[in-house]
Design a protein around this motif. Structure first.
Motif, PDB file in Angstrom:
ATOM      1  N   PRO A 185       7.623  10.544  -4.174  1.00 21.78           N
ATOM      2  CA  PRO A 185       7.692  11.919  -3.676  1.00 21.78           C
ATOM      3  C   PRO A 185       9.083  12.276  -3.145  1.00 21.78           C
TER       4      PRO A 185
ATOM      5  N   GLU B 288       3.167   0.647  -3.198  1.00 26.97           N
ATOM      6  CA  GLU B 288       2.345  -0.338  -3.888  1.00 26.97           C
ATOM      7  C   GLU B 288       3.013  -0.682  -5.209  1.00 26.97           C
TER       8      GLU B 288
ATOM      9  N   THR C  65       4.216  -1.038 -12.202  1.00 27.92           N
ATOM     10  CA  THR C  65       3.949   0.343 -11.803  1.00 27.92           C
ATOM     11  C   THR C  65       4.144   0.457 -10.297  1.00 27.92           C
TER      12      THR C  65
ATOM     13  N   VAL D 139       0.853  -1.187   0.000  1.00 28.26           N
ATOM     14  CA  VAL D 139       0.000   0.000   0.000  1.00 28.26           C
ATOM     15  C   VAL D 139       0.890   1.238   0.000  1.00 28.26           C
ATOM     16  N   VAL D 140       0.309   2.355  -0.409  1.00 24.82           N
ATOM     17  CA  VAL D 140       1.053   3.611  -0.384  1.00 24.82           C
ATOM     18  C   VAL D 140       0.933   4.194   1.022  1.00 24.82           C
ATOM     19  N   ALA D 141       1.914   3.895   1.851  1.00 21.49           N
ATOM     20  CA  ALA D 141       1.940   4.417   3.216  1.00 21.49           C
ATOM     21  C   ALA D 141       3.386   4.740   3.541  1.00 21.49           C
TER      22      ALA D 141
ATOM     23  N   ASN E 213       3.944   3.016  -6.992  1.00 19.05           N
ATOM     24  CA  ASN E 213       3.649   4.268  -6.297  1.00 19.05           C
ATOM     25  C   ASN E 213       4.309   4.184  -4.936  1.00 19.05           C
ATOM     26  N   ASP E 214       5.278   5.061  -4.736  1.00 16.95           N
ATOM     27  CA  ASP E 214       6.137   4.964  -3.565  1.00 16.95           C
ATOM     28  C   ASP E 214       5.651   5.876  -2.444  1.00 16.95           C
TER      29      ASP E 214
END
Lengths: 303, 104
Positions: free
Chosen positions: B51, B32, B78, B25-27, B80-81
């Motif tokens: 980011p 993710e 893909t 998950v993006v945390a 997402n960090d």
């Protein structure tokens, strides 16, 4: 349904996807608008914040104990499960589909409320979800809420939960409009010390909510217990009409008269006649339920 | 947001028949990883949005190491960090490839 077992599997620690997988019948879940569809927030990039491909909510259909249901699960680890434009639209769409299909809905809440970076869109989304929930319930469809996630169920999320036909909570679940930090920020640490975890749970935690009739079922922090709780909640009446609302209004007036000046959860429990109220947080589920069943305020379909 | 893309040659085609897999998950400290098929069997493409600016060299090292260790051919990945550490990234990538190999 609520007895702890050595094979307990924490609902609180599971991911939203993991909770769905354990809640529903194995292999029965089909996701709508999955991550590969890339329906993520168009707003977060403006703040140099990373998006998540499912915008922090998973929606779809599946079966629960053989019964077809629609389900939504919020991921509390992504931005505290906060509700933005896309996240909200997915839940609204699911509820509208439920109304058309006359199919019960299970919502796995895990949210701090509106996503502040999408404030207006998020607030609108909450309103749309509440309207869709009530319109769906008016058709005799059940909307069940499960409360046991890391982020709790706060802000607009708690308002949606308040519109559900039945709620299932664990001790770890927290349900409140204003969260601990919000109260402390606005009213001062003398009013509410958000770092006092025991105070937080006495005020917003699952046991307190169950005792004052804010929720219908209390279960262990366990995926199987939540599944059993959801099945039981789906057996409850689905009615939402004027008589139900009038009964709820009367119940809330009684609650205010009885507990309105209580300064602490433990004081409320004492007035309920709970023996040794200070020990309530330490009770295991079966001991707690034994006491709670005879002392708690009843919940009803309007909440 | 820093967007990075790595097009890697791989040791072999990814196993399994699953069309898509998602892990993580993006945390904070997490990420993710979405895995899809559609690239040539000797190629793996990884798109990263992070980011945390200025860490391209680390991403390059982690993704190159991943392509050398795992059979990831044909995958389009893909990421997402959420500010994950390199070891977390490596574990998530390996977890994703394993999930793609599992029957649905």
């Amino acid at each position: 349904m609520t007895s702890p077992s050595p094979t307990r599997h924490s609902w609180y620690e599971e991911s939203a996807r993991g909770r769905l997988a354990h809640l529903l019948d194995p292999g029965s879940f089909t996701e709508f608008l999955g991550p590969e569809r890339r329906e993520f927030s168009p707003h977060l990039g403006l703040f140099n914040l990373p998006h998540q491909l499912d915008d922090g909510i998973i929606v779809g259909n599946g079966k629960l104990d053989g019964r077809p249901v629609l389900a939504a699960a919020q991921e509390g680890r992504f931005m505290g499960g906060a509700i933005g434009e896309v996240h909200g639209a997915k839940l609204t769409g699911l509820l509208r589909a439920a109304r058309q299909m006359k199919r019960d809905v299970v919502i796995l809440f895990d949210t701090g409320g509106v996503r502040l970076q999408e404030a207006n869109a998020g607030e609108l989304a909450i309103s749309e979800i509440i309207r869709a929930t009530l319109e769906t319930r008016a058709e005799g469809v059940r909307v069940i809420g499960l409360l046991g996630g890391r982020a709790g169920c706060y802000g607009g999320g708690s308002l949606i939960a308040g519109c559900c036909s039945a709620l299932v909570i664990s001790e770890q679940g927290r349900l409140s409009v204003s969260g601990p930090e919000v109260i402390e920020t606005n009213k001062g640490v003398e009013e509410f010390d958000s770092r006092d975890r025991a105070l937080v749970w006495r005020t917003m935690g699952g046991k307190h909510r169950y005792l004052i009739g804010g929720v219908d079922l209390f279960v262990d922090d366990d995926v199987a217990a939540f599944r059993a709780g959801a099945v039981a909640a789906l057996e409850r009446p689905a009615a939402l009409n004027q008589a139900v609302l009038a009964a709820e209004q009367a119940r809330l007036e009684r609650r205010l008269a009885r507990f309105g000046d209580a300064a602490d959860g433990a004081e409320v429990w004492a007035r309920l006649g709970v023996p040794h109220p200070a020990t309530v947080p330490d009770l295991d589920t079966s001991a707690f339920l034994t006491i709670a069943t005879s002392k708690r305020e009843g919940a009803d379909a309007a909440r | 947001m820093e967007n990075l893309r790595y097009e890697l040659s791989t040791t072999g085609p990814a196993g399994g028949t699953r069309a898509v897999a998602l892990v993580g998950v993006v945390a904070s400290g997490n990420l993710e990883v979405l895995l899809e098929r559609g690239e040539a069997p000797d190629r793996c493409v990884i798109d990263i949005a992070t980011p945390a600016h200025g860490f391209a060299a680390l991403w390059q090292a982690v993704t190159a190491d991943f392509a050398a260790r795992m059979a990831a051919g044909g995958l389009r990945i893909t990421i997402n960090d959420g500010g994950a550490r390199p070891d977390t990234v490596a574990l998530r990538l390996a977890q994703g490839v394993r999930l793609m190999e599992k029957p649905e």
